[in-house]
Scaffold this active site. Structure first.
Site, PDB file in Angstrom:
ATOM      1  N   ASP A  68       0.813  -1.219   0.000  1.00 44.55           N
ATOM      2  CA  ASP A  68       0.000   0.000   0.000  1.00 44.55           C
ATOM      3  C   ASP A  68       0.850   1.274   0.000  1.00 44.55           C
ATOM      4  OD1 ASP A  68      -2.540  -1.081  -0.156  1.00 44.55           O
ATOM      5  OD2 ASP A  68      -2.858  -1.127   2.021  1.00 44.55           O
ATOM      6  N   ARG A  93       0.317  -1.560   7.713  1.00 40.65           N
ATOM      7  CA  ARG A  93       0.835  -0.331   7.096  1.00 40.65           C
ATOM      8  C   ARG A  93       1.744   0.474   8.020  1.00 40.65           C
ATOM      9  NH1 ARG A  93      -2.932   3.187   3.317  1.00 40.65           N
ATOM     10  NH2 ARG A  93      -0.836   3.691   2.609  1.00 40.65           N
ATOM     11  N   ARG A 138     -10.272   5.607  10.328  1.00 42.35           N
ATOM     12  CA  ARG A 138      -8.820   5.492  10.444  1.00 42.35           C
ATOM     13  C   ARG A 138      -8.222   6.509  11.411  1.00 42.35           C
ATOM     14  NH1 ARG A 138      -6.742   2.609   5.945  1.00 42.35           N
ATOM     15  NH2 ARG A 138      -8.273   1.026   5.397  1.00 42.35           N
ATOM     16  N   HIS A 167     -11.563   6.977   4.077  1.00 42.30           N
ATOM     17  CA  HIS A 167     -10.667   8.126   4.198  1.00 42.30           C
ATOM     18  C   HIS A 167     -11.410   9.353   3.658  1.00 42.30           C
ATOM     19  CE1 HIS A 167      -6.567   5.798   3.982  1.00 42.30           C
ATOM     20  NE2 HIS A 167      -6.778   6.203   5.216  1.00 42.30           N
ATOM     21  N   CYS A 265      -5.082   9.309  -3.912  1.00 43.11           N
ATOM     22  CA  CYS A 265      -4.377   8.480  -2.927  1.00 43.11           C
ATOM     23  C   CYS A 265      -2.903   8.298  -3.287  1.00 43.11           C
ATOM     24  CB  CYS A 265      -5.011   7.098  -2.822  1.00 43.11           C
ATOM     25  SG  CYS A 265      -6.697   7.090  -2.227  1.00 43.11           S
TER      26      CYS A 265
HETATM   27  N1  ARG Z   1      -5.303  -0.098   0.889  1.00 40.01           N
HETATM   28  C1  ARG Z   1      -5.116   1.225   1.417  1.00 40.01           C
HETATM   29  C2  ARG Z   1      -5.738   1.313   2.780  1.00 40.01           C
HETATM   30  O1  ARG Z   1      -6.802   0.763   2.969  1.00 40.01           O
HETATM   31  C3  ARG Z   1      -5.684   2.251   0.484  1.00 40.01           C
HETATM   32  C4  ARG Z   1      -5.363   3.657   0.874  1.00 40.01           C
HETATM   33  C5  ARG Z   1      -5.966   4.668  -0.046  1.00 40.01           C
HETATM   34  N2  ARG Z   1      -5.454   5.952   0.183  1.00 40.01           N
HETATM   35  C6  ARG Z   1      -6.166   7.080   0.342  1.00 40.01           C
HETATM   36  N3  ARG Z   1      -5.551   8.218   0.414  1.00 40.01           N
HETATM   37  N4  ARG Z   1      -7.465   7.033   0.457  1.00 40.01           N
HETATM   38  O2  ARG Z   1      -5.193   1.897   3.693  1.00 40.01           O
END
Ligand code: ARG
Length: 272
Positions: A68, A93, A138, A167, A265
């Site tokens: 990612d 991550r 998040r 997000h 992203c």
């Molecule tokens: N797979 C990543 C996650 O779920 C995707 C992040 C996408 N990034 C963003 N800026 N929305 O964290």
């Protein structure tokens, strides 16, 4: 309405190691095959689009085992040359935060190590004088306060309620920061009633994007003030952009959508 492009400086990370090996958002399915070479080609097209427009693109080295990392927007929050580090919610991550912070420190930026969980500019969007900040999935609201203290900016907390829009940058796009004619676009249903009211109060003229366009991550768009990179499937949004004086430019990032991200992203603006 006439809109003006301004030169931008972006940080990106080539998706050399892109794949879907874990699932941390509803878009990700580790049973579905990914085509890393196609992801790289789509990402190269995005990068070349920025370069053709005269923007600067800097690159951070992709690390194996961090699929990612291509989503550079999550790597940090950068305001007035100040870098607030990312502190990821999911263990998969977490190593990305220090890697991005080191890139900025090596480039001479003042960085602050976040004490609170936050996913960088996935959830923090600079809009003129204020920072619009997402929470719900998040980023912890405590990080909004930490960012406000670090930058001295007003940080406006917005609550996300639909897990597909986990997000802020999947549900809201900053299009024009000029105080004379500010413009954002957003999908109202992605927000709690209180946050919808806050957005309507602050931005009465904002573009409201349909469920259909939002479902293609149409709001994961990158604007330089006039030209807007947007998912090709978000045709209604492209029409709304044109009507508001912007120039939509479709760039296909379908392979990267398998990880739950689009053009925005993959793009971290470096505001020095
Ligand atoms: N797979 C990543 C996650 O779920 C995707 C992040 C996408 N990034 C963003 N800026 N929305 O964290």
């Amino acid at each position: 309405m006439s809109r003006t492009s301004t030169p931008r400086r972006y940080l990106m990370c080539r998706p050399t190691h892109f794949e879907v090996t874990y699932e941390i958002n509803p878009w990700m399915n580790s049973q579905v095959a990914t085509d890393t070479a196609l992801a790289v080609r789509q990402w190269e097209t995005l990068r070349e689009t920025y370069l053709a427009w005269g923007h600067t693109v800097e690159l951070i080295e992709p690390a194996p085992g961090l699929p990612d990392m291509v989503y550079a927007a999550n790597g940090a929050t950068v305001v007035d040359g100040l870098v607030y580090s990312a502190r990821f919610r999911h263990p998969e991550r977490q190593p990305e935060g220090p890697l991005y912070q080191k890139w900025f420190a090596d480039a001479g930026f003042v960085t602050q190590t976040a004490a609170e969980v936050n996913e960088g500019e996935g959830d923090m969007l600079v809009m003129g004088d204020v920072i619009l900040a997402g929470t719900g999935f998040r980023t912890d609201p405590a990080a909004h306060r930490e960012l406000a203290a670090f930058t001295g900016r007003e940080v406006v907390t917005l609550e996300l309620v639909n897990p597909r829009f986990y997000h802020l940058d999947t549900a809201l796009a900053v299009l024009d920061e000029d105080p004379a004619h500010p413009m954002i676009a957003y999908h109202p249903d992605a927000f709690s009633p209180a946050s919808q009211a806050e957005l309507a109060r602050r931005y009465p003229d904002a573009i409201r994007v349909s469920a259909e366009d939002a479902a293609h991550l149409g709001l994961n768009a990158v604007s330089d003030g006039r030209r807007v990179v947007v998912a090709p499937q978000a045709t209604g949004f492209a029409e709304q952009l044109r009507a508001a004086g912007f120039e939509p430019h479709p760039v296909d990032t379908s392979e990267l959508l398998k990880g739950g991200g689009g053009a925005k992203c993959c793009t971290l603006e470096v505001r020095a």
